[in-house]
Design a protein around this motif. Sequence first.
Motif, short mmCIF file in Angstrom:
data_model
loop_
_atom_site.label_atom_id
_atom_site.label_comp_id
_atom_site.label_asym_id
_atom_site.label_seq_id
_atom_site.Cartn_x
_atom_site.Cartn_y
_atom_site.Cartn_z
N GLN A 149 44.45 67.78 22.64
CA GLN A 149 44.61 66.98 21.44
C GLN A 149 45.76 67.50 20.62
O GLN A 149 45.83 68.72 20.39
CB GLN A 149 43.35 67.00 20.57
N ALA A 205 40.61 80.71 20.83
CA ALA A 205 39.70 80.57 19.69
C ALA A 205 38.67 81.69 19.69
O ALA A 205 38.36 82.30 20.73
CB ALA A 205 39.02 79.22 19.74
N PHE A 229 43.81 62.31 21.34
CA PHE A 229 43.33 63.12 22.46
C PHE A 229 43.94 62.62 23.77
O PHE A 229 44.34 61.45 23.89
CB PHE A 229 41.81 62.99 22.59
N ASP A 236 50.94 57.60 16.02
CA ASP A 236 50.13 58.14 17.10
C ASP A 236 51.02 58.51 18.28
O ASP A 236 51.90 57.74 18.66
CB ASP A 236 49.11 57.09 17.58
N LEU A 249 36.15 74.20 20.52
CA LEU A 249 37.56 74.58 20.58
C LEU A 249 37.74 75.78 21.50
O LEU A 249 37.05 76.79 21.37
CB LEU A 249 38.06 74.93 19.18
N ASN A 280 45.75 71.50 20.80
CA ASN A 280 44.47 72.18 20.98
C ASN A 280 43.83 71.76 22.29
O ASN A 280 44.08 70.65 22.79
CB ASN A 280 43.51 71.83 19.84
N TYR A 338 39.90 71.48 24.07
CA TYR A 338 38.48 71.49 23.80
C TYR A 338 37.69 71.37 25.09
O TYR A 338 38.13 70.73 26.06
CB TYR A 338 38.08 70.30 22.91
N TYR A 375 39.54 68.38 27.08
CA TYR A 375 40.46 67.47 26.39
C TYR A 375 41.58 68.26 25.73
O TYR A 375 41.32 69.31 25.12
CB TYR A 375 39.76 66.68 25.29
N TYR A 427 43.94 76.95 20.42
CA TYR A 427 44.64 76.26 19.35
C TYR A 427 46.10 76.74 19.33
O TYR A 427 46.42 77.77 19.89
CB TYR A 427 43.96 76.49 18.00
N THR A 476 46.98 68.29 17.23
CA THR A 476 46.16 68.63 16.07
C THR A 476 46.11 67.46 15.09
O THR A 476 47.14 66.93 14.68
CB THR A 476 46.73 69.88 15.38
N HIS A 477 44.89 67.06 14.75
CA HIS A 477 44.65 65.95 13.82
C HIS A 477 45.31 64.66 14.29
O HIS A 477 45.77 63.84 13.48
CB HIS A 477 45.10 66.30 12.40
N ASP A 478 45.29 64.44 15.62
CA ASP A 478 45.89 63.22 16.16
C ASP A 478 45.21 62.91 17.50
O ASP A 478 44.08 63.35 17.74
CB ASP A 478 47.39 63.38 16.30
N PRO A 495 32.17 68.99 20.54
CA PRO A 495 33.24 69.67 21.29
C PRO A 495 33.42 71.10 20.80
O PRO A 495 33.23 71.40 19.63
CB PRO A 495 34.48 68.82 20.99
#
Lengths: 115, 104
Positions: free
Chosen positions: B89, B55, B95, B1, B46, B34, B36, B87, B49, B91-93, B44
């Motif tokens: 973030q 987006a 925030f 993380d 997007l 990203n 949001y 927020y 990105y 990506t895929h991790d 949320p």
Amino acid sequence: EVQLVESGGGLVKPGGSLRLSCAASGFSFSNAWMSWVRQTPGKGLEWVGRIKSKSDGGTPDYGAPVKGRFTISRDDSRNTLYLQMNSLKTEDTAVYYCTDGLQLWGQGTLVTVSS
Amino acid sequence: DIPMTQSPSSLSASVGDRITITCRASRSIGTYLNWYQHKPGEAPQLLIYAASSLARGVPSRFSGSGSGTDFTLTISSLQPEDFATYYCQETHDMFGQGTKVEIK
């Protein structure tokens, strides 16, 4: 139609278990990395974890608050993502979303952990 | 993380204002970032990105920049529908903590 639909939320006692499902349609689910995200009452968005596509290894990873208690899996034949939640705590109470990590999000499912 | 540090945590602004929100990663994440927008009771949305790509369907007043560890989201002219929480973030991790944009 491109969509994600979560199900399985509800009320559970501390220490209990629950399994959430996320049904995907309208896109190539098997090629997508997928994540679970939650929003706790009065707090921000929190990343729960993600699972890679099978072609990228299919491995899951988790945020620190849920590591060792939650398990993410996928069934590409059913276009479905799962979140198995064990040893639930009151602080796990939240709306849980599945997402492709970009523009696709489900509507969310509420999990309430309370005695 | 990889913890994401977002600032400010809140700001007050008027319609038409230009605002900037910053996000810092504790190590380099390239452009895997990203942004949001989140409103109560909704999923949320997007906005940006890959750090700087707009987006689909998002108005051009939103823009993103940065790479490595430092990123920014700019709204060039705040509109009434933009009052929300934002927020970043990886990506895929994780925030960031969120930035609540309120009406002055």
